[in-house]
Write a protein that holds these residues in place. Structure first.
Motif, mmCIF file in Angstrom:
data_model
loop_
_atom_site.group_PDB
_atom_site.id
_atom_site.type_symbol
_atom_site.label_atom_id
_atom_site.label_comp_id
_atom_site.label_asym_id
_atom_site.label_seq_id
_atom_site.Cartn_x
_atom_site.Cartn_y
_atom_site.Cartn_z
ATOM 1 N N ARG A 99 46.692 17.949 23.820
ATOM 2 C CA ARG A 99 47.454 19.022 24.447
ATOM 3 C C ARG A 99 48.513 19.545 23.481
ATOM 4 O O ARG A 99 49.364 18.784 22.993
ATOM 5 N N GLU A 101 51.010 21.374 23.990
ATOM 6 C CA GLU A 101 52.379 21.415 24.519
ATOM 7 C C GLU A 101 53.022 20.032 24.578
ATOM 8 O O GLU A 101 54.194 19.918 24.960
ATOM 9 N N ASP A 167 41.084 25.557 27.445
ATOM 10 C CA ASP A 167 42.467 25.548 27.940
ATOM 11 C C ASP A 167 42.572 26.230 29.302
ATOM 12 O O ASP A 167 43.420 25.866 30.133
ATOM 13 N N ALA A 168 41.701 27.223 29.520
ATOM 14 C CA ALA A 168 41.739 27.955 30.793
ATOM 15 C C ALA A 168 41.425 27.035 31.972
ATOM 16 O O ALA A 168 41.982 27.196 33.075
ATOM 17 N N GLU A 171 44.570 24.992 32.591
ATOM 18 C CA GLU A 171 45.600 25.844 33.180
ATOM 19 C C GLU A 171 45.276 26.178 34.630
ATOM 20 O O GLU A 171 46.173 26.218 35.490
ATOM 21 N N ARG A 174 46.218 23.302 36.805
ATOM 22 C CA ARG A 174 47.665 23.207 37.003
ATOM 23 C C ARG A 174 48.146 24.260 37.986
ATOM 24 O O ARG A 174 49.046 24.004 38.804
ATOM 25 N N ILE A 175 47.544 25.458 37.930
ATOM 26 C CA ILE A 175 47.921 26.511 38.877
ATOM 27 C C ILE A 175 47.586 26.091 40.311
ATOM 28 O O ILE A 175 48.315 26.393 41.262
ATOM 29 N N GLU A 180 48.950 15.916 35.776
ATOM 30 C CA GLU A 180 48.246 15.491 34.566
ATOM 31 C C GLU A 180 47.197 14.434 34.882
ATOM 32 O O GLU A 180 46.095 14.448 34.315
ATOM 33 N N THR A 183 44.259 16.092 36.638
ATOM 34 C CA THR A 183 43.558 16.954 35.681
ATOM 35 C C THR A 183 42.674 16.125 34.753
ATOM 36 O O THR A 183 41.524 16.492 34.471
#
Length: 295
Positions: A99, A101, A167-168, A171, A174-175, A180, A183
């Motif tokens: 990741r 980030e 990545d989509a 994401e 998460r939306i 984590e 996911t």
């Protein structure tokens, strides 16, 4: 054009058949040698079609049948527990490294890579596990020393996560409110079956073939894995054959299948892996191919 393609496929198939025969031949020779009578093996050498068959090597090995069965059970238990634990630790370390980030991932990645170049050495490791963790003569001695995360496996898993998990998708999870943990276990891992199967096979092979941990940390033969039992048998045969035990040892050695038992030991140690491998082969090839791509 069609004829050229047909010719190419023909020669490609012939070449692949040649490679297949080259791969199978050593193992077939190993099995047949283990089934050859000792005198015939010494006189005629190794052959796919021995003049006389014999089971002396296997009879000698399985005289202590209970110890062989117990060793197989210990090895299977250690392999299953060690593989599951190793996979869990590898995934939990590889996922945050994949990741972008994740804060401090460069430092953590350097630490992981550093372990590929340097380690503490055998003596400090032995002192740590025996004096502080008290693993001597326990089943944990066959699991924990090999449980340290392999940096190469972490890099392979991280590369797979980075290049094959969009990545989509992360994401979107998460939306939808996924954390984590959710996911990772419900989104990422189901999409990573080829790499998981590949690493499970590699880690499992490491545990199945391991004999060093038993040599370093075990003195109780009741805790020996199959590799330790087979290694002990081989050492006993070599000791008797050397005549170091006196005239009685030489007489006993004369009746032992000292040549064929080496082949039988290799067959007993490798056969379970040969049976399991075809079920992982398609995942293994795909995982190695994708995971090796630098991301």
């Amino acid at each position: 054009m069609v004829e050229k393609k047909s010719s190419f496929y023909f020669f490609a198939n012939v070449f692949m058949m040649f490679l297949l025969i080259c791969s199978i031949f050593p193992f077939a020779l190993l099995v047949m040698s283990s089934l050859t009578e000792e005198k015939t093996l010494i006189q005629n050498g190794y052959s796919l079609f021995p003049a006389k068959f014999g089971l002396d090597s296997y009879i000698y090995m399985f005289k202590s049948g209970s110890s062989i069965i117990r060793a197989y059970g210990i090895t299977m238990l250690v392999t299953v527990v060690g593989t599951c634990s190793g996979m869990l630790l590898t995934m939990l370390l590889a996922y945050p490294l994949s990741r972008k980030e994740f804060f401090g991932r460069e430092i953590l990645a350097f630490i992981v890579f550093f372990t590929m170049l340097f380690n503490g050495g055998l003596v400090p490791t032995y002192i740590m596990y025996t004096r502080y963790f008290h693993l001597r003569n326990t089943l944990w001695a066959l699991i924990i020393p090999s449980l340290l995360v392999n940096a190469f496996y972490v890099i392979m898993m991280r590369t797979y996560f980075s290049t094959n998990i969009p990545d989509a998708v992360v994401e979107a999870a998460r939306i939808d409110g996924a954390g984590e943990w959710r996911t990772l276990f419900q989104i990422v891992l189901p999409m990573s079956v080829p790499m998981i199967a590949t690493l499970a096979l590699l880690i499992g092979l490491g545990y199945w073939n391991d004999w060093k941990n038993g040599l370093y940390y075990l003195t109780d033969s009741n805790l020996f894995s199959i590799q330790n039992i087979l290694n002990r048998m081989l050492q006993d045969v070599q000791f008797l054959k050397s005549g170091a035990g006196g005239s009685n040892a030489s007489e006993i050695a004369a009746t032992l299948p000292s040549t064929g038992i080496k082949m039988a030991i290799a067959v007993v140690g490798a056969l379970p892996v040969m049976v399991v491998y075809p079920f992982f082969q398609k995942f293994f090839i795909k995982g190695i191919t994708i995971g090796a791509v630098k991301g």
